[in-house]
Scaffold this motif. Structure first.
Motif, mmCIF file in Angstrom:
data_model
loop_
_atom_site.group_PDB
_atom_site.id
_atom_site.type_symbol
_atom_site.label_atom_id
_atom_site.label_comp_id
_atom_site.label_asym_id
_atom_site.label_seq_id
_atom_site.Cartn_x
_atom_site.Cartn_y
_atom_site.Cartn_z
ATOM 1 N N GLU A 1 55.835 37.383 48.218
ATOM 2 C CA GLU A 1 55.152 38.618 48.583
ATOM 3 C C GLU A 1 54.511 39.278 47.360
ATOM 4 N N VAL A 2 55.205 39.200 46.236
ATOM 5 C CA VAL A 2 54.640 39.758 44.998
ATOM 6 C C VAL A 2 53.348 39.028 44.641
ATOM 7 N N PHE A 3 53.369 37.711 44.781
ATOM 8 C CA PHE A 3 52.176 36.911 44.489
ATOM 9 C C PHE A 3 51.024 37.288 45.422
ATOM 10 N N GLU A 4 51.338 37.527 46.701
ATOM 11 C CA GLU A 4 50.307 37.931 47.652
ATOM 12 C C GLU A 4 49.719 39.292 47.279
ATOM 13 N N ASP A 5 50.576 40.193 46.809
ATOM 14 C CA ASP A 5 50.085 41.509 46.376
ATOM 15 C C ASP A 5 49.187 41.391 45.150
ATOM 16 N N VAL A 6 49.567 40.505 44.232
ATOM 17 C CA VAL A 6 48.748 40.284 43.035
ATOM 18 C C VAL A 6 47.368 39.787 43.441
ATOM 19 N N LYS A 7 47.326 38.849 44.389
ATOM 20 C CA LYS A 7 46.032 38.330 44.873
ATOM 21 C C LYS A 7 45.239 39.424 45.580
ATOM 22 N N ARG A 8 45.929 40.268 46.367
ATOM 23 C CA ARG A 8 45.254 41.341 47.097
ATOM 24 C C ARG A 8 44.603 42.346 46.142
ATOM 25 N N ILE A 9 45.352 42.757 45.137
ATOM 26 C CA ILE A 9 44.832 43.737 44.179
ATOM 27 C C ILE A 9 43.787 43.106 43.272
ATOM 28 N N GLY A 10 44.066 41.884 42.847
ATOM 29 C CA GLY A 10 43.180 41.181 41.925
ATOM 30 C C GLY A 10 43.772 41.135 40.533
ATOM 31 N N ILE A 11 44.048 39.925 40.069
ATOM 32 C CA ILE A 11 44.704 39.783 38.771
ATOM 33 C C ILE A 11 43.848 40.360 37.647
ATOM 34 N N ALA A 12 42.522 40.217 37.767
ATOM 35 C CA ALA A 12 41.621 40.751 36.735
ATOM 36 C C ALA A 12 41.690 42.271 36.699
ATOM 37 N N LYS A 13 41.808 42.898 37.879
ATOM 38 C CA LYS A 13 41.864 44.356 37.943
ATOM 39 C C LYS A 13 43.171 44.876 37.353
ATOM 40 N N ILE A 14 44.265 44.160 37.602
ATOM 41 C CA ILE A 14 45.558 44.559 37.047
ATOM 42 C C ILE A 14 45.525 44.480 35.523
ATOM 43 N N ILE A 15 45.019 43.351 35.018
ATOM 44 C CA ILE A 15 44.948 43.162 33.566
ATOM 45 C C ILE A 15 44.050 44.227 32.936
ATOM 46 N N ALA A 16 42.908 44.482 33.575
ATOM 47 C CA ALA A 16 41.972 45.481 33.050
ATOM 48 C C ALA A 16 42.626 46.860 33.009
ATOM 49 N N PHE A 17 43.364 47.204 34.070
ATOM 50 C CA PHE A 17 44.037 48.506 34.092
ATOM 51 C C PHE A 17 45.048 48.616 32.962
#
Length: 238
Positions: A170-186
Motif C-alpha cells: 500500500e505504501v508503494f501504491e501511495d508513492v506511485k499515486r503521489i509521484g516519486i519525483a514530487k516527493i523527492i522535489a518536496f
C-alpha cells in the motif's frame, strides 16, 4: 495542489498562531537539550545522562505531535493540534518503530552486499571495488526507503494504525499515486528552506545570553511545523 502551493501553504502555517509556535519551539529545544549540554562541555555525570533522557522523551513527544500536524493538514485545518503528552509519546514510539523498520532493510541489504563483494574482510586489492559497489547501492537504497518512510509516516498519521504504515504494498501504491519525483522535489526544497531559515536564525546567536536559545526555538519550531504540514498536504494531493 501544485508543489508550489504546498510549499507556500506550509511556509505560512507556522506563523498562524505565534503562541503555539513558541510552545512547539520550546519542545524542540527540550528535545535537543542533550546537544546543548554537549556544547557546554557536559559530557558525563548525572546531568549528562539526565539531559539524554530528557531529550529522548521530548523527541518522542515532538515526533508524536508531528503526526497530529500531518493529520490536520490532511483535513485542511489551519489549527495547531492540541498537546496530549501521553498519546503524543505513544505516537512518537510508533513513528520510531516505523523508521527503524524502513531503515533496517537498506542497512541489512547493504551489509549483505558488502559481504558478497568482499568489502568486509577484503584485502586491499578488492577493498576499493567493493566499497564503490556497496556505496552506490547503499545511497540508492537509503534514498528509496527514505521516500517510503515519509509516506509510511503519513499513512500512520491518517489511520493511527501501525499495520498501515508497514504495509509495503500500500505504501508503494501511495508513492506511485503521489509521484516519486514530487516527493523527492518536496523533500529537497523543504530541506533548503529549513537550512535557509536556520542560517537566518543563526544571526540571533550574537544576542548575549539568550540569543542561542531564541534561535533554537524559532528555527526548531519552523522546521517541525513547516515540514510536517507539507507532508500532510503532499499525501492527500491527488
Amino acid at each position: 495542489m501544485s508543489l508550489s502551493e504546498i510549499i507556500t501553504d506550509s511556509v505560512k502555517y507556522p506563523f498562524t498562531n505565534i503562541t503555539n509556535f513558541l510552545i512547539v519551539g520550546i519542545l524542540t529545544l527540550l528535545a535537543g537539550i542533550f546537544n546543548v549540554f554537549t556544547l557546554w562541555g557536559i559530557t558525563n555525570g548525572a546531568i549528562y545522562y539526565l539531559g539524554l533522557i530528557i531529550s529522548f522523551i521530548f523527541a518522542l513527544f515532538l515526533s508524536g505531535y508531528s503526526l497530529n500536524i500531518i493529520r490536520n493538514a490532511m483535513v485542511k485545518s489551519d489549527d495547531f493540534p492540541m498537546l496530549d503528552p501521553v498519546n503524543n509519546i505513544i505516537d512518537g514510539i510508533k513513528v520510531l518503530i516505523v523508521s527503524i523498520v524502513y531503515f533496517i532493510i537498506p542497512f541489512v541489504i547493504t551489509l549483505v552486499i558488502a559481504i558478497v563483494t568482499g568489502t568486509i574482510g577484503a584485502g586491499l586489492n578488492n577493498l576499493f571495488a567493493g566499497l564503490g559497489i556497496a556505496s552506490i547501492v547503499s545511497v540508492i537504497l537509503f534514498v528509496l526507503f527514505a521516500i517510503f518512510e515519509v509516506v509510511a509516516v503519513a499513512r500512520l498519521a491518517q489511520t493511527g494504525e501501525f499495520g498501515d504504515a508497514v504495509n509495503f504494498g500500500e505504501v508503494f501504491e501511495d508513492v506511485k499515486r503521489i509521484g516519486i519525483a514530487k516527493i523527492i522535489a518536496f523533500v529537497i526544497i523543504a530541506l533548503i528552506i529549513i537550512v535557509v531559515v536556520q542560517l537566518i536564525c543563526s544571526i540571533l546567536v550574537f544576542i548575549p545570553i539568550l540569543g542561542a536559545l531564541i534561535a533554537s526555538i524559532i528555527g526548531g519550531a519552523f522546521g517541525v511545523l513547516f515540514y510536517n504540514r507539507g507532508i500532510g498536504l503532499l499525501y492527500i494531493d491527488q
